[in-house]
Motif scaffolding. Sequence first.
Motif, mmCIF file in Angstrom:
data_model
loop_
_atom_site.group_PDB
_atom_site.id
_atom_site.type_symbol
_atom_site.label_atom_id
_atom_site.label_comp_id
_atom_site.label_asym_id
_atom_site.label_seq_id
_atom_site.Cartn_x
_atom_site.Cartn_y
_atom_site.Cartn_z
ATOM 1 N N PHE A 136 0.673 6.464 -11.722
ATOM 2 C CA PHE A 136 1.309 7.451 -10.697
ATOM 3 C C PHE A 136 2.751 7.780 -10.983
ATOM 4 C CE2 PHE A 136 3.691 7.918 -6.748
ATOM 5 C CZ PHE A 136 3.357 9.112 -6.374
ATOM 6 N N ARG A 137 3.261 8.797 -11.089
ATOM 7 C CA ARG A 137 4.724 9.204 -11.379
ATOM 8 C C ARG A 137 5.301 10.050 -10.039
ATOM 9 N NH1 ARG A 137 7.072 12.998 -16.345
ATOM 10 N NH2 ARG A 137 9.245 12.979 -15.807
ATOM 11 N N ALA A 138 6.440 9.649 -9.846
ATOM 12 C CA ALA A 138 7.071 10.640 -8.949
ATOM 13 C C ALA A 138 8.587 10.433 -8.839
ATOM 14 C CB ALA A 138 6.546 10.207 -7.608
ATOM 15 N N ASN A 139 9.242 11.300 -8.223
ATOM 16 C CA ASN A 139 10.968 10.905 -7.921
ATOM 17 C C ASN A 139 11.530 11.113 -9.469
ATOM 18 O OD1 ASN A 139 10.105 10.595 -5.374
ATOM 19 N ND2 ASN A 139 10.480 8.230 -5.536
ATOM 20 N N SER A 140 10.870 11.554 -10.434
ATOM 21 C CA SER A 140 11.290 11.881 -11.711
ATOM 22 C C SER A 140 11.208 12.970 -12.565
ATOM 23 C CB SER A 140 10.918 10.564 -12.491
ATOM 24 O OG SER A 140 9.302 10.593 -12.621
ATOM 25 N N GLY A 141 11.394 14.025 -11.740
ATOM 26 C CA GLY A 141 11.635 15.400 -12.176
ATOM 27 C C GLY A 141 10.191 16.184 -12.488
ATOM 28 N N ASN A 142 8.950 15.561 -11.933
ATOM 29 C CA ASN A 142 7.658 16.040 -12.240
ATOM 30 C C ASN A 142 7.297 16.682 -11.075
ATOM 31 O OD1 ASN A 142 7.436 13.899 -10.683
ATOM 32 N ND2 ASN A 142 5.488 13.433 -11.410
ATOM 33 N N GLY A 143 8.316 17.404 -10.000
ATOM 34 C CA GLY A 143 7.733 18.060 -8.935
ATOM 35 C C GLY A 143 7.152 17.062 -7.692
ATOM 36 N N CYS A 144 6.910 16.139 -7.750
ATOM 37 C CA CYS A 144 6.221 14.971 -6.925
ATOM 38 C C CYS A 144 7.466 13.919 -6.466
ATOM 39 C CB CYS A 144 5.316 14.050 -7.507
ATOM 40 S SG CYS A 144 4.228 13.211 -6.384
ATOM 41 N N THR A 145 7.571 13.994 -5.024
ATOM 42 C CA THR A 145 8.567 12.877 -4.477
ATOM 43 C C THR A 145 7.898 11.994 -3.200
ATOM 44 O OG1 THR A 145 10.465 14.704 -4.616
ATOM 45 C CG2 THR A 145 10.530 12.792 -2.932
ATOM 46 N N VAL A 146 7.966 10.935 -3.209
ATOM 47 C CA VAL A 146 7.617 9.824 -2.114
ATOM 48 C C VAL A 146 8.604 10.033 -1.107
ATOM 49 C CG1 VAL A 146 6.821 7.583 -1.817
ATOM 50 C CG2 VAL A 146 6.443 8.460 -4.186
ATOM 51 N N PRO A 147 8.023 10.243 0.138
ATOM 52 C CA PRO A 147 9.084 10.403 1.129
ATOM 53 C C PRO A 147 9.414 9.077 1.479
ATOM 54 C CG PRO A 147 6.865 11.540 1.543
ATOM 55 C CD PRO A 147 6.653 10.829 0.458
ATOM 56 N N ALA A 148 10.699 8.844 2.189
ATOM 57 C CA ALA A 148 11.358 7.676 2.478
ATOM 58 C C ALA A 148 10.815 6.859 3.600
ATOM 59 C CB ALA A 148 12.984 7.959 2.875
ATOM 60 N N GLY A 149 10.761 5.573 3.627
ATOM 61 C CA GLY A 149 10.102 4.965 4.921
ATOM 62 C C GLY A 149 8.563 4.448 4.792
ATOM 63 N N ILE A 150 8.109 5.063 3.615
ATOM 64 C CA ILE A 150 6.534 4.770 3.664
ATOM 65 C C ILE A 150 6.392 3.353 3.275
ATOM 66 C CG2 ILE A 150 4.545 4.982 2.195
ATOM 67 C CD1 ILE A 150 5.197 7.804 1.934
ATOM 68 N N GLN A 151 5.640 2.509 4.224
ATOM 69 C CA GLN A 151 5.447 1.241 4.168
ATOM 70 C C GLN A 151 4.737 0.595 3.057
ATOM 71 O OE1 GLN A 151 6.676 -1.063 6.109
ATOM 72 N NE2 GLN A 151 5.829 -2.764 4.894
ATOM 73 N N ALA A 152 3.539 1.652 2.786
ATOM 74 C CA ALA A 152 2.667 1.154 1.797
ATOM 75 C C ALA A 152 1.911 2.407 1.109
ATOM 76 C CB ALA A 152 1.607 0.206 2.122
ATOM 77 N N ILE A 153 2.267 2.722 -0.162
ATOM 78 C CA ILE A 153 1.394 3.952 -0.757
ATOM 79 C C ILE A 153 0.154 3.579 -0.959
ATOM 80 C CG2 ILE A 153 1.475 5.317 -2.989
ATOM 81 C CD1 ILE A 153 4.467 5.025 -3.112
ATOM 82 N N ALA A 154 -0.523 4.586 -0.525
ATOM 83 C CA ALA A 154 -2.099 4.536 -0.789
ATOM 84 C C ALA A 154 -2.313 5.203 -2.023
ATOM 85 C CB ALA A 154 -3.242 5.018 0.422
ATOM 86 N N PHE A 155 -2.221 4.553 -3.208
ATOM 87 C CA PHE A 155 -2.502 5.327 -4.586
ATOM 88 C C PHE A 155 -3.589 5.733 -4.628
ATOM 89 C CE2 PHE A 155 1.071 2.164 -5.543
ATOM 90 C CZ PHE A 155 1.951 2.845 -6.255
ATOM 91 N N LYS A 156 -3.783 7.076 -5.166
ATOM 92 C CA LYS A 156 -5.198 7.704 -5.387
ATOM 93 C C LYS A 156 -6.035 7.030 -6.193
ATOM 94 C CE LYS A 156 -6.978 12.293 -6.454
ATOM 95 N NZ LYS A 156 -6.539 13.552 -7.084
ATOM 96 N N ASN A 157 -5.437 6.598 -7.356
ATOM 97 C CA ASN A 157 -6.142 5.824 -8.178
ATOM 98 C C ASN A 157 -5.372 4.633 -8.730
ATOM 99 O OD1 ASN A 157 -8.533 7.685 -9.255
ATOM 100 N ND2 ASN A 157 -6.914 9.008 -9.379
ATOM 101 N N PRO A 158 -5.553 3.439 -7.913
ATOM 102 C CA PRO A 158 -4.845 2.178 -7.845
ATOM 103 C C PRO A 158 -5.140 1.366 -9.005
ATOM 104 C CG PRO A 158 -6.420 1.920 -6.236
ATOM 105 C CD PRO A 158 -6.531 3.573 -6.719
ATOM 106 N N GLY A 159 -6.191 1.686 -9.671
ATOM 107 C CA GLY A 159 -6.878 0.575 -10.961
ATOM 108 C C GLY A 159 -7.705 -0.219 -10.449
ATOM 109 N N PRO A 160 -7.994 -1.292 -11.419
ATOM 110 C CA PRO A 160 -9.094 -2.323 -11.066
ATOM 111 C C PRO A 160 -8.644 -3.511 -10.231
ATOM 112 C CG PRO A 160 -8.406 -2.437 -13.318
ATOM 113 C CD PRO A 160 -7.835 -1.199 -12.812
ATOM 114 N N SER A 161 -7.326 -3.752 -10.252
ATOM 115 C CA SER A 161 -6.901 -4.843 -9.287
ATOM 116 C C SER A 161 -5.816 -4.198 -8.512
ATOM 117 C CB SER A 161 -6.424 -5.956 -10.406
ATOM 118 O OG SER A 161 -7.281 -6.318 -11.278
ATOM 119 N N THR A 162 -5.898 -4.683 -6.968
ATOM 120 C CA THR A 162 -5.103 -4.448 -6.154
ATOM 121 C C THR A 162 -4.579 -5.458 -5.065
ATOM 122 O OG1 THR A 162 -6.506 -3.706 -4.560
ATOM 123 C CG2 THR A 162 -6.026 -2.033 -6.071
ATOM 124 N N VAL A 163 -3.272 -5.106 -4.849
ATOM 125 C CA VAL A 163 -2.735 -6.293 -3.860
ATOM 126 C C VAL A 163 -2.345 -5.549 -2.636
ATOM 127 C CG1 VAL A 163 -0.966 -7.822 -3.384
ATOM 128 C CG2 VAL A 163 -2.000 -7.981 -5.750
#
Length: 382
Positions: free
Chosen positions: A203-230
């Motif tokens: 996942f890429r954001a906040n770095s000139g690619n047109g995607c921004t993560v809003p402030a204050g989000i407690q836990a991002i629900a990544f669309k594709n988090p990969g095989p291991s998650t915490v």
Amino acid sequence: MKFSTATIAALSVFLPQIVSAHLIMVEPKQWFVPQVTRATVETSDSQQHPLQADGSNYPCQGVAPEDVVAKYEPGSTQSLKLIGTAVHGGGSGQMSITYDLKPTKDSKFRVMQSWMGDHPVKAVGNLGPQDRDPQNLGPKFPLDSINPLSFKVPAGLPKGKAIVTWTWFNKLGNREMYMKCATVEIGGSETSTAAFDALPEMFRANSGNGCTVPAGIQAIAFKNPGPSTVGTGITPIDCDKTQPGTGTPKTPGNTDKKPDTGNPSASAVVKPTNTPAPSAETKPPTTTQAPVTTQAPATTQTPTPYSPPQKPQADGACTEGAIICNADGTWSQCGSGRSQNMGLVAAGMVCKNGAFEHQKRSIRFSHDHMRRRHAGSEVPSQ
């Protein structure tokens, strides 16, 4: 925050102090990022800085790759160690890998593990003398002393040199993407890229690619988090356009349903910290002790599942932010209504009555020393 040309020289003096508490990846050791002072703090660069907001130094802050600093065996669990105190209230992050040894903006970074919430540590804001850094170590503060982090290297990865990267999206403060890269060697004998191709995109954001993560989000629900998650993702990001991997790894064992039983802390890494011990879905090994993951907090490697004693309020909940001194030399802090173990009390300090104090040193003499001194005092004067 903008500065005139006349103040840039002064800024170069204070810049290290402004950003010194931001985070550095020391294991695996990140590529060196030289300090570059520009017109604003946000557009300057250093070891601690995030990526430029316009993406001009994506990926890896645009610095030259360095030599191999570690060797990872596929299927193993590895440590992620960070230093600094500017944790910005936590956030979410990922550990990814690419086999492009000189990564570009078109390189394929694939996710090995995601942390969704309270990453790299649960905090109200930044750490300091009043919050888990009693010695005020600041930029040298080892985050693993209060929350050890580790990640799972997927089984079946092809052998050879690779680049691993830790990316982090802070909860509070400027909308930033931190990206620290290191060169490693993947061991084994696998030559097929099937396991790598099966991993999802980073996942890429906040770095000139047109995607921004809003402030204050407690836990991002990544669309594709990969095989291991915490952790458990709460808020999906609308601009998350990542794609899943292709095919299925031919070697199982890199999912959170089948932790690496060769490492007693692995289950705490690949499963959310607020979940109970492994369910019937997890097939335990031949011994009967492996599924008992709640015993892991006996070591300092996995403190998060530990539930230390606390003084509950009338409704059973602890006071938010309260410090709890444990009888075993560790301390806890109340967060989200429950006591969370923070590890051992810092050297030279003691936890007493919900606060930290400098340890008082006492001098003790041996019995023989006291006997000789007492006998000497009884020798009559000549």
